[in-house]
Design a protein around this motif. Structure first.
Motif, PDB file in Angstrom:
ATOM      1  N   ARG A 341      49.896 -64.043 -64.028  1.00 29.87           N
ATOM      2  CA  ARG A 341      50.061 -65.534 -63.243  1.00 29.87           C
ATOM      3  C   ARG A 341      50.382 -65.298 -61.741  1.00 29.87           C
ATOM      4  NH1 ARG A 341      54.109 -66.840 -66.904  1.00 29.87           N
ATOM      5  NH2 ARG A 341      55.589 -67.635 -65.178  1.00 29.87           N
ATOM      6  N   ALA A 342      50.281 -66.139 -60.960  1.00 26.40           N
ATOM      7  CA  ALA A 342      50.242 -66.165 -59.623  1.00 26.40           C
ATOM      8  C   ALA A 342      51.487 -66.074 -59.110  1.00 26.40           C
ATOM      9  CB  ALA A 342      49.399 -67.480 -58.904  1.00 26.40           C
ATOM     10  N   LEU A 343      51.701 -65.389 -58.037  1.00 34.18           N
ATOM     11  CA  LEU A 343      52.916 -65.339 -56.991  1.00 34.18           C
ATOM     12  C   LEU A 343      52.658 -66.672 -56.199  1.00 34.18           C
ATOM     13  CD1 LEU A 343      53.778 -61.836 -56.155  1.00 34.18           C
ATOM     14  CD2 LEU A 343      54.908 -63.173 -57.791  1.00 34.18           C
ATOM     15  N   THR A 344      53.737 -67.023 -55.587  1.00 33.44           N
ATOM     16  CA  THR A 344      53.498 -67.690 -54.445  1.00 33.44           C
ATOM     17  C   THR A 344      53.410 -66.963 -53.096  1.00 33.44           C
ATOM     18  OG1 THR A 344      55.885 -68.280 -53.814  1.00 33.44           O
ATOM     19  CG2 THR A 344      54.639 -69.686 -55.230  1.00 33.44           C
ATOM     20  N   VAL A 345      52.792 -67.378 -51.907  1.00 33.41           N
ATOM     21  CA  VAL A 345      52.992 -66.352 -50.746  1.00 33.41           C
ATOM     22  C   VAL A 345      54.287 -66.206 -50.369  1.00 33.41           C
ATOM     23  CG1 VAL A 345      52.107 -66.107 -48.251  1.00 33.41           C
ATOM     24  CG2 VAL A 345      50.769 -67.554 -49.945  1.00 33.41           C
ATOM     25  N   ALA A 346      55.211 -67.360 -50.426  1.00 32.06           N
ATOM     26  CA  ALA A 346      56.684 -67.103 -50.158  1.00 32.06           C
ATOM     27  C   ALA A 346      57.343 -65.981 -50.871  1.00 32.06           C
ATOM     28  CB  ALA A 346      57.320 -68.496 -50.367  1.00 32.06           C
ATOM     29  N   GLU A 347      57.115 -66.020 -52.102  1.00 31.11           N
ATOM     30  CA  GLU A 347      57.776 -64.939 -53.237  1.00 31.11           C
ATOM     31  C   GLU A 347      57.176 -63.723 -52.731  1.00 31.11           C
ATOM     32  OE1 GLU A 347      58.358 -67.142 -57.529  1.00 31.11           O
ATOM     33  OE2 GLU A 347      56.319 -66.495 -56.852  1.00 31.11           O
ATOM     34  N   LEU A 348      55.892 -63.247 -52.310  1.00 30.99           N
ATOM     35  CA  LEU A 348      55.443 -62.022 -51.743  1.00 30.99           C
ATOM     36  C   LEU A 348      56.154 -61.700 -50.307  1.00 30.99           C
ATOM     37  CD1 LEU A 348      53.449 -59.623 -51.788  1.00 30.99           C
ATOM     38  CD2 LEU A 348      51.552 -61.269 -50.865  1.00 30.99           C
ATOM     39  N   SER A 349      56.311 -62.888 -49.724  1.00 34.26           N
ATOM     40  CA  SER A 349      56.745 -62.538 -48.253  1.00 34.26           C
ATOM     41  C   SER A 349      58.252 -62.179 -48.454  1.00 34.26           C
ATOM     42  CB  SER A 349      56.838 -63.865 -47.403  1.00 34.26           C
ATOM     43  OG  SER A 349      55.545 -64.399 -47.456  1.00 34.26           O
ATOM     44  N   ASP A 350      58.932 -62.660 -49.377  1.00 29.03           N
ATOM     45  CA  ASP A 350      60.368 -62.466 -49.436  1.00 29.03           C
ATOM     46  C   ASP A 350      60.698 -61.240 -49.783  1.00 29.03           C
ATOM     47  OD1 ASP A 350      60.946 -65.147 -48.705  1.00 29.03           O
ATOM     48  OD2 ASP A 350      61.256 -65.486 -50.734  1.00 29.03           O
ATOM     49  N   VAL A 351      59.890 -60.584 -50.916  1.00 24.62           N
ATOM     50  CA  VAL A 351      59.891 -59.303 -51.013  1.00 24.62           C
ATOM     51  C   VAL A 351      59.501 -58.283 -50.412  1.00 24.62           C
ATOM     52  CG1 VAL A 351      58.937 -57.427 -52.927  1.00 24.62           C
ATOM     53  CG2 VAL A 351      59.305 -59.810 -53.639  1.00 24.62           C
ATOM     54  N   LEU A 352      58.290 -58.423 -49.321  1.00 24.83           N
ATOM     55  CA  LEU A 352      58.230 -57.654 -48.152  1.00 24.83           C
ATOM     56  C   LEU A 352      59.222 -57.675 -47.164  1.00 24.83           C
ATOM     57  CD1 LEU A 352      54.065 -58.195 -48.081  1.00 24.83           C
ATOM     58  CD2 LEU A 352      55.525 -56.370 -48.934  1.00 24.83           C
ATOM     59  N   ALA A 353      59.585 -58.840 -46.895  1.00 23.61           N
ATOM     60  CA  ALA A 353      60.676 -58.946 -45.865  1.00 23.61           C
ATOM     61  C   ALA A 353      62.008 -58.340 -46.141  1.00 23.61           C
ATOM     62  CB  ALA A 353      60.958 -60.416 -45.625  1.00 23.61           C
ATOM     63  N   PHE A 354      62.415 -58.092 -47.452  1.00 22.57           N
ATOM     64  CA  PHE A 354      63.708 -57.444 -47.731  1.00 22.57           C
ATOM     65  C   PHE A 354      63.312 -56.008 -47.395  1.00 22.57           C
ATOM     66  CE2 PHE A 354      66.551 -55.654 -50.877  1.00 22.57           C
ATOM     67  CZ  PHE A 354      67.638 -55.712 -50.024  1.00 22.57           C
ATOM     68  N   SER A 355      62.054 -55.600 -47.785  1.00 17.42           N
ATOM     69  CA  SER A 355      61.685 -53.998 -47.760  1.00 17.42           C
ATOM     70  C   SER A 355      61.705 -53.765 -46.425  1.00 17.42           C
ATOM     71  CB  SER A 355      60.497 -53.970 -48.645  1.00 17.42           C
ATOM     72  OG  SER A 355      60.780 -54.483 -49.794  1.00 17.42           O
ATOM     73  N   TYR A 356      60.791 -54.529 -45.696  1.00 17.62           N
ATOM     74  CA  TYR A 356      60.507 -54.119 -44.305  1.00 17.62           C
ATOM     75  C   TYR A 356      61.013 -54.787 -42.834  1.00 17.62           C
ATOM     76  CZ  TYR A 356      56.359 -52.060 -46.929  1.00 17.62           C
ATOM     77  OH  TYR A 356      55.766 -51.359 -47.725  1.00 17.62           O
ATOM     78  N   ARG A 357      61.641 -55.990 -43.291  1.00 17.96           N
ATOM     79  CA  ARG A 357      62.060 -56.718 -42.064  1.00 17.96           C
ATOM     80  C   ARG A 357      63.462 -57.246 -42.647  1.00 17.96           C
ATOM     81  NH1 ARG A 357      58.764 -58.514 -37.806  1.00 17.96           N
ATOM     82  NH2 ARG A 357      60.812 -59.440 -37.240  1.00 17.96           N
ATOM     83  N   PRO A 358      64.435 -56.633 -42.983  1.00 21.02           N
ATOM     84  CA  PRO A 358      65.416 -57.129 -43.375  1.00 21.02           C
ATOM     85  C   PRO A 358      66.143 -58.131 -42.470  1.00 21.02           C
ATOM     86  CG  PRO A 358      65.972 -54.800 -43.293  1.00 21.02           C
ATOM     87  CD  PRO A 358      64.473 -55.073 -42.767  1.00 21.02           C
ATOM     88  N   ASP A 359      66.689 -59.235 -42.940  1.00 19.09           N
ATOM     89  CA  ASP A 359      67.369 -60.110 -42.109  1.00 19.09           C
ATOM     90  C   ASP A 359      68.521 -59.646 -41.036  1.00 19.09           C
ATOM     91  OD1 ASP A 359      68.624 -62.418 -41.073  1.00 19.09           O
ATOM     92  OD2 ASP A 359      68.057 -63.637 -42.796  1.00 19.09           O
ATOM     93  N   LEU A 360      68.310 -59.738 -39.797  1.00 25.80           N
ATOM     94  CA  LEU A 360      69.379 -59.201 -39.192  1.00 25.80           C
ATOM     95  C   LEU A 360      70.694 -60.033 -38.916  1.00 25.80           C
ATOM     96  CD1 LEU A 360      67.249 -57.583 -36.056  1.00 25.80           C
ATOM     97  CD2 LEU A 360      69.102 -56.422 -37.585  1.00 25.80           C
ATOM     98  N   LYS A 361      70.408 -61.273 -39.633  1.00 31.51           N
ATOM     99  CA  LYS A 361      71.556 -62.006 -39.677  1.00 31.51           C
ATOM    100  C   LYS A 361      72.772 -61.284 -39.712  1.00 31.51           C
ATOM    101  CE  LYS A 361      70.973 -65.404 -42.591  1.00 31.51           C
ATOM    102  NZ  LYS A 361      70.029 -66.069 -43.013  1.00 31.51           N
TER     103      LYS A 361
END
Ligand SMILES: Cc1cc2nc3c(=O)[nH]c(=O)nc-3n(C[C@H](O)[C@H](O)[C@H](O)COP(=O)(O)O)c2cc1C
Length: 508
Positions: A341-361
């Motif tokens: 079944r499909a992922l949303t782009v947001a789900e893929l983005s969230d996983v990649l962001a946590f791994s490569y671009r963690p939130d600097l907040k």
């Protein structure tokens, strides 16, 4: 130029469709032990300090403000548990299988952790082995009696080229891999898995420690035999993979971390009794072999100029998955069946962001401590992601952009190159880490092979916990037909596939 040991080892341990399954047979009667026992040794039981339910706040004020300091037993117990503790037990007849916070190829768990301690309120000075099943620190030797004598930390700091954080530390963790545990099943290719597995363990460690008020730095450049001697472990059976001094996170701004990666210089061409020892020792740093201060420095994720101007899709993360991420670590299991079944782009983005671009907040102290991610590149095979054309993309972490390599359904090729594992066929996205081995060895010699796989495993673990937090399915894939990955991605032979992670919707 003669091929260096890393390139030779990699070539030697490729899987090919015509030869896979030949050459190594598993001795089913003699499975390796997953734990070391130090009979009669002093032990510190860490179990009483664990929360008894998942709902108990792991980061409770009372734990984080322990009067016994930032490394008090409740804090160390939780950090070690979430790093590599037993989070599930499967019972079959008289057998018990222990599953851990970090995944491991074949559930063989080659990674061990040691803890060096001094000036602690509750732990006598000494070197300890973290016994995962017992959740206890077992004394390897107390201060003054073993190879470290009265100077454990001074010797560790010297082995790490006088790293300033080690020199000041009162607790340091050392990660090793016991080759045979993985080699029993995987033969010579096991070294790759030992490194990837250890990278996953480090991924957990790196996530959990700062959330418990403990900072760490990662040191990949050390004199190997000096650290092995300090831990009293056999150099030919167990390799040191990283040294991680701890510090009080409140002092983050005063910390001047030394380099995370150093070169081992050129190979001396030595051949050991097996391929794993040969590649590990070729990557070893020996006292006097390299200039003490030279050959250091790592890079952030870079973009391969080959893809710079390709048509791109900007990814926009929607959820910050880092909140209470420790719960995801405790719940993490590798998904055994994905649905397609499909992922949303947001789900893929969230996983990649946590791994490569963690939130600097959350501040720079929460950024992952990789060895040198400038060596790694990432491709994403899109099988089924809403709003994205199926095909192969190059991921540019700095821009959070997927750059098109080619479109079209490549599910069959991906399934085949992952040794016909259905996970790859049924994944919505397959993330592939690659590296230019020639460039990496120019920078670090054969030691680069360690950094590449440790970092890829570390990123893989961040993808695992992010996926679990989002309710997605995820699994690492360590077995693949190497040359077919190159064909799929259209990359030359000097670039190699390091690791694969499947992401998608899990079956119920
Ligand atoms: C480096 C690595 C490679 C792996 N390779 C595969 C694989 O090829 N196929 C697979 O089904 N699972 C693979 N796994 C998942 C393991 O089988 C799984 O981690 C192990 O059985 C323990 O279970 P758990 O992750 O649920 O705790 C891999 C895991 C790691 C860390």
């Amino acid at each position: 130029m003669a091929e260096n040991a890393a390139a030779l080892y990699h070539k030697q341990t490729k899987y090919h469709p015509a030869t896979i399954g030949q050459g190594h047979s598993i001795d089913w009667q003699n499975p390796p032990s997953q734990f070391k026992e130090y009979a009669g040794a002093e032990r510190i039981d860490l179990r009483p300090f664990l929360p008894t339910t998942e709902n108990e706040n792991w980061q409770a004020e009372a734990v984080l403000r322990d009067p016994n300091g930032p490394f008090a037993l409740p804090v160390l117990s939780r950090i070690l548990f979430a790093t590599n503790g037993v989070t599930a037990i499967a019972v079959g007849g008289e057998q018990q299988m222990f599953f851990r916070a970090a995944p491991s190829a074949g559930a063989l768990y080659p990674t061990d952790l040691y803890v060096l301690v001094r000036d602690h309120a509750d732990i006598p000075d000494g070197v300890y082995y973290f016994h995962v099943r017992d959740h206890a620190l077992i004394e390897v030797y107390p201060k003054g009696l073993g190879p470290g004598g009265d100077q454990m930390f001074e010797r560790l700091a010297r082995a790490c080229f006088n790293d300033p954080v080690v020199a000041q530390a009162s607790v340091a963790v050392v990660a090793t891999a016991v080759y045979w545990r993985s080699a029993w099943r995987y033969g010579e290719r096991a070294y790759r898995r030992c490194l990837l597995d250890t990278g996953h363990v480090l991924g957990n460690f790196d996530v959990i420690a700062p959330r418990m008020g403990v900072g760490l730095t990662a040191i990949g450049g050390f004199v190997d035999d000096e650290v092995a001697e300090l831990l009293a472990i056999p150099f030919e059976k167990e390799g040191i993979l990283g040294v991680f001094p701890l510090y009080d996170l409140a002092k983050f701004s005063d910390i001047k971390a030394g380099p995370s990666a150093r070169s081992c210089g050129d190979d001396d061409g030595r051949v050991e009794k097996d391929a794993i020892l040969t590649v590990h020792n070729a990557g070893a740093i020996r006292r006097g072999q390299i200039a003490e201060a030279g050959n250091v420095g790592s890079e952030p994720f870079l973009v391969n100029p080959k893809y710079e101007f390709a048509e791109g899709v900007k990814l926009k993360p929607a959820t910050d998955v880092s909140d209470q991420i420790e719960i995801a670590i405790l719940r993490r299991r590798s998904t055994r069946q994905l649905t397609g079944r499909a992922l949303t782009v947001a789900e893929l983005s969230d996983v990649l962001a946590f791994s490569y671009r963690p939130d600097l907040k959350q501040g720079p102290e929460f950024l992952p401590r990789y060895f040198d991610t400038g060596l790694l590149e990432t491709f994403v095979v899109v099988n089924n992601v809403e709003g994205l054309a199926a095909g192969v993309y190059y991921f540019a972490p700095g821009f959070m952009e997927l750059l098109k390599v080619r479109t079209g359904d490549v599910r069959r090729e991906t399934y085949h190159l992952c040794l016909g594992q259905e996970l790859a066929r049924d994944a919505a996205a397959v993330i592939i880490h690659t590296a230019d081995l020639e460039a990496a060895t120019k920078r670090y010699g054969s030691r680069s092979y360690r950094y590449l796989h440790l970092d890829a495993g570390h990123i893989g673990e961040r993808m695992n916990v992010a996926a679990i937090k989002l309710g997605l399915g995820v699994s690492g894939i360590g077995g693949f037909f190497d040359d077919e990955v190159n064909e799929l991605l259209a990359i030359p032979e000097r670039e190699l596939c390091v690791y694969i992670t499947c992401l998608g919707k899990a079956a119920e």
